[in-house]
Write an enzyme that holds these catalytic residues in place. Sequence first.
Site, PDB file in Angstrom:
ATOM      1  N   GLU A  56       4.993   6.215   8.464  1.00 31.81           N
ATOM      2  CA  GLU A  56       4.903   6.985   7.216  1.00 31.81           C
ATOM      3  C   GLU A  56       5.485   8.394   7.401  1.00 31.81           C
ATOM      4  OE1 GLU A  56       3.480   6.291   4.028  1.00 31.81           O
ATOM      5  OE2 GLU A  56       3.317   4.183   4.592  1.00 31.81           O
ATOM      6  N   CYS A 116       2.268  -6.525   1.377  1.00 33.47           N
ATOM      7  CA  CYS A 116       1.304  -5.941   2.322  1.00 33.47           C
ATOM      8  C   CYS A 116       0.579  -7.051   3.085  1.00 33.47           C
ATOM      9  CB  CYS A 116       0.297  -5.105   1.525  1.00 33.47           C
ATOM     10  SG  CYS A 116      -0.938  -4.313   2.541  1.00 33.47           S
ATOM     11  N   SER A 153       0.821  -1.203   0.000  1.00 34.11           N
ATOM     12  CA  SER A 153       0.000   0.000   0.000  1.00 34.11           C
ATOM     13  C   SER A 153       0.862   1.262   0.000  1.00 34.11           C
ATOM     14  CB  SER A 153      -0.903  -0.003   1.232  1.00 34.11           C
ATOM     15  OG  SER A 153      -0.106  -0.216   2.386  1.00 34.11           O
ATOM     16  N   HIS A 165       4.984  -2.031   8.221  1.00 32.40           N
ATOM     17  CA  HIS A 165       5.620  -0.852   8.812  1.00 32.40           C
ATOM     18  C   HIS A 165       6.288  -1.130  10.159  1.00 32.40           C
ATOM     19  CE1 HIS A 165       3.202   0.906   5.741  1.00 32.40           C
ATOM     20  NE2 HIS A 165       3.502   2.134   6.075  1.00 32.40           N
ATOM     21  N   CYS A 208       2.622  -6.417  10.120  1.00 34.98           N
ATOM     22  CA  CYS A 208       2.375  -5.249   9.284  1.00 34.98           C
ATOM     23  C   CYS A 208       3.720  -4.793   8.739  1.00 34.98           C
ATOM     24  CB  CYS A 208       1.720  -4.140  10.127  1.00 34.98           C
ATOM     25  SG  CYS A 208       1.590  -2.562   9.268  1.00 34.98           S
TER      26      CYS A 208
HETATM   27  N1  DGL Z   1       0.989  -2.431   4.268  1.00 35.61           N
HETATM   28  C1  DGL Z   1       0.016  -2.523   5.327  1.00 35.61           C
HETATM   29  C2  DGL Z   1       0.134  -3.888   5.997  1.00 35.61           C
HETATM   30  O1  DGL Z   1       1.168  -4.509   5.995  1.00 35.61           O
HETATM   31  C3  DGL Z   1       0.179  -1.434   6.341  1.00 35.61           C
HETATM   32  C4  DGL Z   1      -0.151  -0.064   5.829  1.00 35.61           C
HETATM   33  C5  DGL Z   1      -1.595   0.106   5.440  1.00 35.61           C
HETATM   34  O2  DGL Z   1      -2.494   0.082   6.295  1.00 35.61           O
HETATM   35  O3  DGL Z   1      -1.828   0.259   4.254  1.00 35.61           O
HETATM   36  O4  DGL Z   1      -0.821  -4.352   6.542  1.00 35.61           O
END
Ligand code: DGL
Length: 274
Positions: free
Chosen positions: A155, A76, A14, A189, A187
């Site tokens: 972010e 993601c 994302s 991040h 996740c």
């Molecule tokens: N890339 C998303 C994940 O790993 C985290 C960021 C988002 O909520 O888009 O779940």
Amino acid sequence: MAALPHSPIGVFDSGLGGLTVARAIREALPGEDLVYLGDTARVPYGTRSPETITRYARSCAKKLQEHDLKLLVVACNTVSAVALDMLRVELDMPVLGVIEPGARAGVAASRKKHLGVIATVGTIGSGAYVRAVASIDSRIEVIARPAPLLVPLVEEGWLTGDVPRLAVRKYLEPFAAESIDALVLGCTHYPLLADIIRTEAAAVCGSPITVVDSAHATATDLSALLNDRALKNPRDAGGSLRLLVTDLPGRFGEVASRFLGVDVDTLEVAQIDL
Ligand code: DGL
């Protein structure tokens, strides 16, 4: 076009968090060419409905298909949790997600068989980690909780200091009563906050907690998959990285250079429409 060993691997997320997965892939497989797509115009996915996440995932995958990929990595967690089956049915190439590798790393790390997972609301709501862990070892108890505010903090590049520390502590407090000994960062991040998470988890739980992320486990699975399918690039170094984003490329390039530990001038970041 048939997938060939020298074809690139597509990776999408994302936003920029999936670079943690791209970095792990580059470390494990330095000869592979990667095309990374960060849907920065529509991030975050983790707070959206399964229908919207599925629609976004389909458009990212379709765009990456234009690069004659040999394989797609869904970096993601939210997309892996919600839309991986759809992508596997619709795409004519192997598709690797991050939930299964992450779950396996978590199972391996939990001796007490009490495993914590933190992830986005979408990932937790899907039950994907609970199912993935149960399919590996049904005796493991999974305590899965959302930690949504950590995504915008990362972010923003807010990786140290009191603000991320307090947010992490707040999200981890409910684990105090659960006697977990390992925590999966479910996740993209969260690995950027791994040091704070490790410290706060130990403080909250009263003993050291093994913190695992799916990025390295995914890179290991990817390597095995490429070997199995005879798709590994015979080059052993010098793989390229193309970065595609759906919003302004400038800041992404700066943050990406920090994530990847490379000079910003060496990065090619292009803005695209989906
Ligand atoms: N890339 C998303 C994940 O790993 C985290 C960021 C988002 O909520 O888009 O779940």
